[in-house]
Design a protein around this motif. Structure first.
Motif, PDB file in Angstrom:
ATOM      1  N   GLY A  98       5.225   8.578   0.567  1.00  0.00           N
ATOM      2  CA  GLY A  98       4.313   9.047   1.603  1.00  0.00           C
ATOM      3  C   GLY A  98       2.918   9.369   1.096  1.00  0.00           C
ATOM      4  N   LEU A  99       2.466   8.624   0.090  1.00  0.00           N
ATOM      5  CA  LEU A  99       1.139   8.888  -0.470  1.00  0.00           C
ATOM      6  C   LEU A  99       0.045   8.335   0.438  1.00  0.00           C
ATOM      7  N   THR A 100      -1.143   8.892   0.320  1.00  0.00           N
ATOM      8  CA  THR A 100      -2.280   8.462   1.126  1.00  0.00           C
ATOM      9  C   THR A 100      -3.102   7.429   0.371  1.00  0.00           C
ATOM     10  N   ASN A 101      -3.095   6.197   0.855  1.00  0.00           N
ATOM     11  CA  ASN A 101      -3.933   5.114   0.342  1.00  0.00           C
ATOM     12  C   ASN A 101      -3.811   4.900  -1.176  1.00  0.00           C
ATOM     13  N   PRO A 102      -2.598   4.731  -1.706  1.00  0.00           N
ATOM     14  CA  PRO A 102      -2.496   4.468  -3.139  1.00  0.00           C
ATOM     15  C   PRO A 102      -2.703   2.988  -3.453  1.00  0.00           C
TER      16      PRO A 102
ATOM     17  N   SER B  64       0.804  -1.232   0.000  1.00  0.00           N
ATOM     18  CA  SER B  64       0.000   0.000   0.000  1.00  0.00           C
ATOM     19  C   SER B  64       0.833   1.277   0.000  1.00  0.00           C
ATOM     20  N   GLN B  65       2.044   1.232  -0.563  1.00  0.00           N
ATOM     21  CA  GLN B  65       2.839   2.446  -0.683  1.00  0.00           C
ATOM     22  C   GLN B  65       3.779   2.360  -1.887  1.00  0.00           C
ATOM     23  N   TRP B  66       4.073   3.532  -2.469  1.00  0.00           N
ATOM     24  CA  TRP B  66       5.039   3.647  -3.552  1.00  0.00           C
ATOM     25  C   TRP B  66       6.366   4.169  -3.003  1.00  0.00           C
ATOM     26  N   TYR B  67       7.463   3.628  -3.555  1.00  0.00           N
ATOM     27  CA  TYR B  67       8.806   4.015  -3.144  1.00  0.00           C
ATOM     28  C   TYR B  67       9.612   4.423  -4.373  1.00  0.00           C
ATOM     29  N   VAL B  68      10.545   5.344  -4.190  1.00  0.00           N
ATOM     30  CA  VAL B  68      11.380   5.811  -5.292  1.00  0.00           C
ATOM     31  C   VAL B  68      12.809   5.345  -5.077  1.00  0.00           C
ATOM     32  N   LYS B  69      13.447   4.932  -6.160  1.00  0.00           N
ATOM     33  CA  LYS B  69      14.872   4.618  -6.184  1.00  0.00           C
ATOM     34  C   LYS B  69      15.470   5.296  -7.413  1.00  0.00           C
TER      35      LYS B  69
END
Length: 205
Positions: free
Chosen positions: A159-163, A134-139
């Motif tokens: 840190g997105l809300t409910n993606p 339930s979260q997106w991460y960047v690399k």
């Protein structure tokens, strides 16, 4: 699922592409006049490039990854004849590269556990967004001097809300990054990052 394309450069009125069985959206890339590259997982879950080499050409299928479970392909045409992109398989982000316009491919894994991916090249670096739990991460990846190997920074949460695990990353001409994603209310949201560092740190708003 049957997908119909209506490119002006193709001789026929439309092209019917079978892409049933996985529920994955295909990724279409234009590669010069009359040339189309369609990346999709087939009914067996293998990652396939369907390529049209000219306006009157019949499509040719090239297998990029013959393992089942491939999903969320996102590809780009880089300089010269090079094609590069990312996709997910077995909860691992994977990088695919071809230096002969899609005839042959080399594959590599990207550190981290991700069930969906999207990626773009920005300011000479590859920016990967990966989804899990339930979260997106960047690399951010930098290409080494060998022209093959990437070094990747540690992941940073957006840190997105409910993606949900559906999204598309794009680079704007002004250098900013735009990420469009679906939230848990099935509403499309957009967030923009300006000045993303090579350490993956930046403000998404």
């Amino acid at each position: 699922m049957i997908i119909r394309l209506y490119p002006r450069e193709l001789a026929r009125d439309y092209v019917t592409i079978p892409a049933a069985g996985t529920g994955q959206q295909p990724f279409l890339l234009r590669d010069g006049p009359g040339r189309r590259h369609l990346y999709h997982a087939n009914t067996a879950g293998k990652l396939i490039l369907r390529r049209w080499d000219g306006a009157d050409a019949n499509p040719v299928d090239v297998t990029i990854d013959s393992n089942a479970g491939c999903s969320t392909p996102h590809f780009e045409q880089l300089q010269s004849w090079t094609l590069e992109g990312v996709y997910a398989r077995d909860s691992v982000a994977r990088l695919a590269r071809s230096k002969d316009r899609g005839s042959h491919w080399t594959l590599a894994t990207i550190p981290g556990t991700y069930t969906a991916t999207t990626s773009v090249t920005s300011l000479g670096r590859r920016v990967l967004l990966g989804y899990r739990s339930s979260q997106w991460y960047v690399k951010v990846g930098e290409l080494g001097s060998d022209g093959v190997t990437f070094s990747w920074c540690a992941e940073v949460s957006l840190g997105l809300t409910n993606p949900q695990g559906q999204g598309h990353l794009a680079a704007r001409r002004d250098g900013a990054l735009e990420f469009v994603y679906l939230d848990t209310d099935s509403v499309w949201q957009i967030t923009v990052c300006r000045g993303l560092g090579k350490d993956g740190v930046g403000t998404w708003a």
